[in-house]
Design a protein around this motif. Structure first.
Motif, PDB file in Angstrom:
ATOM      1  N   ALA A  17       7.857   7.322  13.793  1.00  0.00           N
ATOM      2  CA  ALA A  17       7.613   5.883  13.935  1.00  0.00           C
ATOM      3  C   ALA A  17       7.856   5.156  12.617  1.00  0.00           C
ATOM      4  O   ALA A  17       8.341   4.017  12.603  1.00  0.00           O
ATOM      5  CB  ALA A  17       6.184   5.635  14.406  1.00  0.00           C
ATOM      6  N   SER A  18       7.525   5.815  11.516  1.00  0.00           N
ATOM      7  CA  SER A  18       7.765   5.236  10.199  1.00  0.00           C
ATOM      8  C   SER A  18       7.723   6.347   9.161  1.00  0.00           C
ATOM      9  O   SER A  18       7.208   7.442   9.419  1.00  0.00           O
ATOM     10  CB  SER A  18       6.719   4.160   9.862  1.00  0.00           C
ATOM     11  OG  SER A  18       5.444   4.753   9.701  1.00  0.00           O
ATOM     12  N   ALA A  19       8.250   6.067   7.998  1.00  0.00           N
ATOM     13  CA  ALA A  19       8.193   7.005   6.884  1.00  0.00           C
ATOM     14  C   ALA A  19       7.975   6.227   5.600  1.00  0.00           C
ATOM     15  O   ALA A  19       8.473   5.108   5.444  1.00  0.00           O
ATOM     16  CB  ALA A  19       9.475   7.828   6.794  1.00  0.00           C
ATOM     17  N   THR A  20       7.222   6.807   4.691  1.00  0.00           N
ATOM     18  CA  THR A  20       7.015   6.219   3.368  1.00  0.00           C
ATOM     19  C   THR A  20       7.771   7.064   2.357  1.00  0.00           C
ATOM     20  O   THR A  20       7.587   8.279   2.300  1.00  0.00           O
ATOM     21  CB  THR A  20       5.522   6.184   3.009  1.00  0.00           C
ATOM     22  OG1 THR A  20       4.816   5.421   4.003  1.00  0.00           O
ATOM     23  CG2 THR A  20       5.312   5.538   1.651  1.00  0.00           C
ATOM     24  N   ILE A  44       9.263   2.539   5.683  1.00  0.00           N
ATOM     25  CA  ILE A  44      10.444   2.230   6.499  1.00  0.00           C
ATOM     26  C   ILE A  44      10.109   2.451   7.963  1.00  0.00           C
ATOM     27  O   ILE A  44       9.634   3.527   8.356  1.00  0.00           O
ATOM     28  CB  ILE A  44      11.637   3.124   6.095  1.00  0.00           C
ATOM     29  CG1 ILE A  44      11.907   3.011   4.589  1.00  0.00           C
ATOM     30  CG2 ILE A  44      12.885   2.743   6.880  1.00  0.00           C
ATOM     31  CD1 ILE A  44      12.928   3.993   4.082  1.00  0.00           C
ATOM     32  N   HIS A  45      10.369   1.454   8.771  1.00  0.00           N
ATOM     33  CA  HIS A  45      10.162   1.576  10.215  1.00  0.00           C
ATOM     34  C   HIS A  45      11.310   2.365  10.829  1.00  0.00           C
ATOM     35  O   HIS A  45      12.439   2.370  10.303  1.00  0.00           O
ATOM     36  CB  HIS A  45      10.060   0.190  10.849  1.00  0.00           C
ATOM     37  CG  HIS A  45       9.620   0.208  12.279  1.00  0.00           C
ATOM     38  ND1 HIS A  45      10.530   0.271  13.325  1.00  0.00           N
ATOM     39  CD2 HIS A  45       8.389   0.205  12.839  1.00  0.00           C
ATOM     40  CE1 HIS A  45       9.860   0.294  14.467  1.00  0.00           C
ATOM     41  NE2 HIS A  45       8.565   0.255  14.209  1.00  0.00           N
ATOM     42  N   SER A  46      11.048   2.996  11.950  1.00  0.00           N
ATOM     43  CA  SER A  46      12.073   3.824  12.596  1.00  0.00           C
ATOM     44  C   SER A  46      13.350   3.044  12.904  1.00  0.00           C
ATOM     45  O   SER A  46      14.448   3.600  12.862  1.00  0.00           O
ATOM     46  CB  SER A  46      11.521   4.440  13.889  1.00  0.00           C
ATOM     47  OG  SER A  46      11.106   3.426  14.781  1.00  0.00           O
ATOM     48  N   SER A  47      13.211   1.742  13.182  1.00  0.00           N
ATOM     49  CA  SER A  47      14.381   0.932  13.517  1.00  0.00           C
ATOM     50  C   SER A  47      15.339   0.788  12.337  1.00  0.00           C
ATOM     51  O   SER A  47      16.515   0.476  12.524  1.00  0.00           O
ATOM     52  CB  SER A  47      13.941  -0.453  14.003  1.00  0.00           C
ATOM     53  OG  SER A  47      13.217  -1.131  12.985  1.00  0.00           O
TER      54      SER A  47
END
Length: 296
Positions: A148-151, A162-165
Protein backbone atom coordinates in the motif's frame (compact mmCIF):
# COMPACT_ATOMS: atom_id res chain seq x y z
CA UNK A 1 35.34 7.07 6.86
CA UNK A 2 37.69 7.56 9.83
CA UNK A 3 34.76 9.21 11.61
CA UNK A 4 33.30 5.73 12.09
CA UNK A 5 36.01 4.96 14.66
CA UNK A 6 34.74 7.79 16.85
CA UNK A 7 31.05 7.04 16.31
CA UNK A 8 28.84 4.54 18.10
CA UNK A 9 27.73 2.95 14.83
CA UNK A 10 28.55 -0.78 14.70
CA UNK A 11 30.80 -1.65 11.73
CA UNK A 12 33.50 -4.02 10.59
CA UNK A 13 36.42 -3.46 8.25
CA UNK A 14 37.28 -5.97 5.53
CA UNK A 15 34.26 -8.11 6.38
CA UNK A 16 33.93 -11.16 4.05
CA UNK A 17 30.63 -10.99 2.18
CA UNK A 18 30.70 -14.79 2.03
CA UNK A 19 29.49 -14.60 5.65
CA UNK A 20 26.45 -12.55 4.63
CA UNK A 21 25.18 -14.16 1.42
CA UNK A 22 23.23 -17.39 1.03
CA UNK A 23 25.65 -18.31 -1.78
CA UNK A 24 28.52 -18.24 0.78
CA UNK A 25 30.56 -16.39 -1.84
CA UNK A 26 32.11 -12.92 -1.75
CA UNK A 27 35.27 -11.01 -0.96
CA UNK A 28 35.81 -8.48 1.84
CA UNK A 29 33.83 -5.23 2.03
CA UNK A 30 35.87 -2.15 2.95
CA UNK A 31 33.19 -1.20 5.49
CA UNK A 32 30.30 -3.39 6.58
CA UNK A 33 27.99 -1.17 8.64
CA UNK A 34 24.96 -1.89 10.84
CA UNK A 35 23.13 1.37 11.54
CA UNK A 36 20.92 1.19 14.62
CA UNK A 37 18.29 3.64 13.36
CA UNK A 38 17.41 6.17 10.65
CA UNK A 39 19.62 8.87 12.16
CA UNK A 40 22.71 6.68 11.93
CA UNK A 41 21.78 5.56 8.42
CA UNK A 42 21.47 9.19 7.31
CA UNK A 43 24.88 9.97 8.82
CA UNK A 44 26.49 7.07 6.95
CA UNK A 45 24.98 8.14 3.63
CA UNK A 46 26.08 11.74 4.03
CA UNK A 47 29.61 10.75 5.07
CA UNK A 48 29.91 8.32 2.16
CA UNK A 49 28.68 11.02 -0.23
CA UNK A 50 31.19 13.50 1.18
CA UNK A 51 34.03 10.98 0.85
CA UNK A 52 32.79 9.83 -2.58
CA UNK A 53 32.46 6.22 -1.49
CA UNK A 54 30.05 3.83 -3.21
CA UNK A 55 27.18 2.51 -1.06
CA UNK A 56 25.45 -0.86 -1.34
CA UNK A 57 22.62 -2.21 0.77
CA UNK A 58 22.27 -5.88 1.69
CA UNK A 59 19.32 -7.61 3.31
CA UNK A 60 19.62 -11.34 3.99
CA UNK A 61 21.95 -11.71 0.97
CA UNK A 62 19.64 -14.26 -0.65
CA UNK A 63 19.89 -13.04 -4.24
CA UNK A 64 23.46 -11.70 -4.39
CA UNK A 65 26.55 -13.05 -6.10
CA UNK A 66 29.41 -10.95 -4.76
CA UNK A 67 32.80 -10.62 -6.43
CA UNK A 68 35.78 -12.55 -5.11
CA UNK A 69 37.79 -9.32 -5.05
CA UNK A 70 37.40 -6.63 -2.35
CA UNK A 71 34.14 -4.65 -2.50
CA UNK A 72 34.97 -0.97 -2.36
CA UNK A 73 33.06 1.49 -0.20
CA UNK A 74 30.26 0.76 2.26
CA UNK A 75 27.92 -2.19 2.54
CA UNK A 76 24.98 -1.36 4.79
CA UNK A 77 22.77 -3.94 6.46
CA UNK A 78 19.54 -2.92 8.18
CA UNK A 79 19.16 -5.35 11.05
CA UNK A 80 18.16 -5.25 14.68
CA UNK A 81 14.92 -4.40 16.42
CA UNK A 82 14.54 -0.88 15.01
CA UNK A 83 14.39 -2.11 11.40
CA UNK A 84 12.35 -5.25 12.13
CA UNK A 85 9.22 -3.80 13.72
CA UNK A 86 5.80 -5.25 12.90
CA UNK A 87 2.41 -3.66 13.51
CA UNK A 88 -1.16 -4.19 12.37
CA UNK A 89 -4.15 -1.91 11.99
CA UNK A 90 -7.26 -3.42 10.47
CA UNK A 91 -6.23 -5.11 7.22
CA UNK A 92 -2.92 -3.24 7.02
CA UNK A 93 0.38 -4.71 8.20
CA UNK A 94 3.44 -2.47 8.63
CA UNK A 95 6.83 -4.17 8.45
CA UNK A 96 10.37 -2.87 8.83
CA UNK A 97 12.84 -3.46 6.03
CA UNK A 98 14.96 -5.80 8.16
CA UNK A 99 12.08 -8.12 9.02
CA UNK A 100 12.34 -11.57 7.43
CA UNK A 101 9.67 -12.62 4.97
CA UNK A 102 8.70 -15.62 7.07
CA UNK A 103 8.27 -13.37 10.14
CA UNK A 104 6.00 -11.10 8.08
CA UNK A 105 3.87 -14.02 6.89
CA UNK A 106 3.65 -15.47 10.41
CA UNK A 107 2.62 -12.11 11.88
CA UNK A 108 -0.06 -11.62 9.22
CA UNK A 109 -1.38 -15.15 9.86
CA UNK A 110 -1.54 -14.51 13.60
CA UNK A 111 -3.83 -11.59 12.81
CA UNK A 112 -5.97 -13.65 10.41
CA UNK A 113 -4.69 -11.79 7.35
CA UNK A 114 -3.98 -13.53 4.06
CA UNK A 115 -2.23 -12.72 0.82
CA UNK A 116 1.49 -13.07 1.51
CA UNK A 117 1.70 -16.82 2.14
CA UNK A 118 3.62 -17.30 -1.12
CA UNK A 119 6.60 -15.57 0.54
CA UNK A 120 6.96 -18.28 3.20
CA UNK A 121 10.40 -19.87 3.11
CA UNK A 122 12.01 -17.29 0.82
CA UNK A 123 15.17 -16.38 2.78
CA UNK A 124 14.96 -12.64 2.24
CA UNK A 125 14.13 -9.44 4.10
CA UNK A 126 11.14 -7.18 3.47
CA UNK A 127 13.27 -4.36 2.08
CA UNK A 128 15.31 -6.39 -0.37
CA UNK A 129 12.36 -8.52 -1.43
CA UNK A 130 10.20 -5.46 -2.09
CA UNK A 131 12.89 -3.80 -4.22
CA UNK A 132 13.10 -6.87 -6.45
CA UNK A 133 9.33 -7.54 -6.29
CA UNK A 134 9.89 -11.05 -4.98
CA UNK A 135 7.35 -13.75 -5.64
CA UNK A 136 6.43 -16.54 -7.98
CA UNK A 137 7.32 -16.75 -11.67
CA UNK A 138 6.01 -14.50 -14.43
CA UNK A 139 2.26 -14.13 -14.03
CA UNK A 140 2.32 -15.42 -10.43
CA UNK A 141 1.90 -13.58 -7.15
CA UNK A 142 4.46 -10.88 -6.28
CA UNK A 143 4.92 -8.44 -3.42
CA UNK A 144 4.09 -5.36 -5.44
CA UNK A 145 0.48 -6.43 -5.70
CA UNK A 146 -0.02 -6.15 -1.93
CA UNK A 147 2.02 -3.08 -0.98
CA UNK A 148 0.00 0.00 0.00
CA UNK A 149 2.93 2.31 0.71
CA UNK A 150 6.65 2.29 1.38
CA UNK A 151 8.94 4.63 3.28
CA UNK A 152 12.38 5.08 1.77
CA UNK A 153 15.50 7.06 2.49
CA UNK A 154 17.01 8.65 -0.57
CA UNK A 155 20.78 8.54 -0.86
CA UNK A 156 20.93 12.23 0.15
CA UNK A 157 19.34 11.30 3.51
CA UNK A 158 15.83 12.56 2.77
CA UNK A 159 12.96 10.31 3.93
CA UNK A 160 9.87 9.94 1.75
CA UNK A 161 6.66 7.95 2.04
CA UNK A 162 5.50 6.68 -1.34
CA UNK A 163 1.97 5.53 -2.10
CA UNK A 164 1.50 2.43 -4.22
CA UNK A 165 0.10 4.55 -7.06
CA UNK A 166 3.50 6.23 -7.39
CA UNK A 167 5.46 2.95 -7.46
CA UNK A 168 6.30 0.88 -10.51
CA UNK A 169 6.71 -2.87 -10.19
CA UNK A 170 8.04 -5.16 -12.89
CA UNK A 171 9.04 -8.80 -13.03
CA UNK A 172 11.86 -8.93 -10.47
CA UNK A 173 12.24 -5.17 -10.25
CA UNK A 174 10.73 -1.94 -8.94
CA UNK A 175 11.18 1.82 -8.85
CA UNK A 176 12.09 1.51 -5.16
CA UNK A 177 15.66 0.61 -6.11
CA UNK A 178 16.37 4.36 -6.29
CA UNK A 179 16.41 4.57 -2.50
CA UNK A 180 16.77 2.46 0.65
CA UNK A 181 13.51 0.92 1.84
CA UNK A 182 12.97 1.56 5.56
CA UNK A 183 9.51 0.03 5.99
CA UNK A 184 6.41 -0.90 4.03
CA UNK A 185 2.69 -1.26 4.57
CA UNK A 186 0.73 -4.14 3.05
CA UNK A 187 -3.01 -4.26 2.45
CA UNK A 188 -4.27 -7.80 3.03
CA UNK A 189 -7.56 -9.67 3.34
CA UNK A 190 -9.22 -11.30 6.35
CA UNK A 191 -9.43 -15.10 6.26
CA UNK A 192 -10.03 -18.09 8.51
CA UNK A 193 -6.92 -19.30 10.37
CA UNK A 194 -7.39 -22.83 9.00
CA UNK A 195 -7.35 -21.58 5.40
CA UNK A 196 -4.21 -19.51 5.98
CA UNK A 197 -2.46 -22.43 7.69
CA UNK A 198 -3.35 -24.75 4.78
CA UNK A 199 -1.92 -22.24 2.30
CA UNK A 200 1.32 -21.94 4.29
CA UNK A 201 1.65 -25.75 4.43
CA UNK A 202 1.29 -25.87 0.65
CA UNK A 203 4.18 -23.44 0.18
CA UNK A 204 6.30 -25.26 2.76
CA UNK A 205 5.83 -28.48 0.81
CA UNK A 206 6.74 -26.77 -2.45
CA UNK A 207 9.90 -25.19 -1.02
CA UNK A 208 11.08 -28.49 0.42
CA UNK A 209 11.05 -29.92 -3.09
CA UNK A 210 13.63 -27.34 -4.25
CA UNK A 211 17.42 -27.51 -3.72
CA UNK A 212 17.29 -24.49 -1.41
CA UNK A 213 18.00 -26.56 1.71
CA UNK A 214 20.76 -28.75 0.28
CA UNK A 215 23.64 -26.50 -0.85
CA UNK A 216 24.31 -22.75 -0.69
CA UNK A 217 22.70 -20.86 -3.59
CA UNK A 218 21.01 -17.59 -4.43
CA UNK A 219 17.66 -18.88 -5.64
CA UNK A 220 16.80 -18.82 -9.32
CA UNK A 221 19.82 -17.79 -11.36
CA UNK A 222 17.94 -16.53 -14.42
CA UNK A 223 14.66 -14.74 -15.08
CA UNK A 224 12.00 -16.57 -17.04
CA UNK A 225 12.06 -15.10 -20.58
CA UNK A 226 8.24 -15.17 -20.75
CA UNK A 227 5.24 -16.77 -19.08
CA UNK A 228 5.42 -19.60 -21.59
CA UNK A 229 9.21 -20.04 -21.38
CA UNK A 230 10.61 -21.23 -18.05
CA UNK A 231 14.33 -20.67 -17.66
CA UNK A 232 14.63 -23.94 -15.75
CA UNK A 233 12.92 -25.95 -18.48
CA UNK A 234 15.03 -24.32 -21.20
CA UNK A 235 18.23 -25.16 -19.32
CA UNK A 236 17.04 -28.72 -18.69
CA UNK A 237 16.14 -29.15 -22.36
CA UNK A 238 19.75 -28.31 -23.21
CA UNK A 239 20.87 -31.23 -21.03
CA UNK A 240 22.72 -28.96 -18.62
CA UNK A 241 21.63 -30.40 -15.27
CA UNK A 242 24.76 -31.33 -13.35
CA UNK A 243 27.04 -29.14 -15.49
CA UNK A 244 29.86 -27.83 -13.32
CA UNK A 245 32.59 -25.22 -13.33
CA UNK A 246 34.84 -25.65 -10.35
CA UNK A 247 32.56 -26.14 -7.34
CA UNK A 248 29.61 -24.40 -9.00
CA UNK A 249 26.99 -26.78 -10.41
CA UNK A 250 23.63 -26.59 -12.16
CA UNK A 251 21.25 -28.33 -9.74
CA UNK A 252 19.87 -31.72 -10.67
CA UNK A 253 16.64 -30.95 -8.79
CA UNK A 254 15.90 -27.66 -10.56
CA UNK A 255 17.98 -26.49 -13.52
CA UNK A 256 17.56 -22.79 -12.74
CA UNK A 257 19.47 -23.15 -9.47
CA UNK A 258 23.24 -22.94 -9.35
CA UNK A 259 24.71 -24.55 -6.25
CA UNK A 260 27.91 -23.90 -4.34
CA UNK A 261 29.16 -27.39 -3.53
CA UNK A 262 31.59 -26.03 -1.01
CA UNK A 263 34.36 -23.91 -2.50
CA UNK A 264 32.81 -22.20 -5.53
CA UNK A 265 34.10 -18.74 -6.37
CA UNK A 266 32.22 -15.88 -7.97
CA UNK A 267 34.27 -16.54 -11.11
CA UNK A 268 33.13 -20.19 -11.12
CA UNK A 269 29.47 -19.17 -10.93
CA UNK A 270 29.76 -16.44 -13.55
CA UNK A 271 31.57 -18.77 -15.96
CA UNK A 272 28.92 -21.43 -15.44
CA UNK A 273 26.15 -18.89 -16.02
CA UNK A 274 27.88 -17.80 -19.21
CA UNK A 275 28.04 -21.39 -20.47
CA UNK A 276 24.35 -21.94 -19.67
CA UNK A 277 23.32 -18.69 -21.34
CA UNK A 278 25.32 -19.52 -24.50
CA UNK A 279 23.85 -23.04 -24.76
CA UNK A 280 20.27 -21.77 -24.39
CA UNK A 281 20.89 -18.99 -26.94
CA UNK A 282 22.30 -21.47 -29.42
CA UNK A 283 19.44 -23.96 -29.07
CA UNK A 284 16.43 -21.67 -28.61
CA UNK A 285 17.63 -18.25 -29.77
CA UNK A 286 16.55 -16.85 -26.37
CA UNK A 287 18.76 -14.77 -24.12
CA UNK A 288 18.60 -15.63 -20.41
CA UNK A 289 19.07 -12.63 -18.12
CA UNK A 290 20.30 -12.98 -14.53
CA UNK A 291 17.76 -12.84 -11.74
CA UNK A 292 20.46 -12.73 -9.08
CA UNK A 293 22.27 -9.45 -8.48
CA UNK A 294 25.94 -9.60 -9.41
CA UNK A 295 28.16 -7.33 -7.34
CA UNK A 296 31.46 -6.50 -9.01
Amino acid sequence: MNWLDASNIPFKRNEPLAKHTTFKIGGPADYFIYPRDNRQLRGILRAARRDRLPVRVIGRGSNILAADEPIKGCVIQLKGAYFAKLAVKGRRVRAGAGCSLSELVRFAAQNNLTGLEFLWGIPGSVGGALVMNAGEGRGGKAMGKFVASATIMEYNGKIRRIHSSAMRFTYRGSSLAKGIVLKAEFLLQKAQPSAIAADIRRYISRRRATPMLKFPNAGCAFRNPSRAASAGKLIEACGLKGLSVGDARVAEEHANYILNLGYASCADVRNLMRLVRDKVKLKFNLVLRPEIKIWR
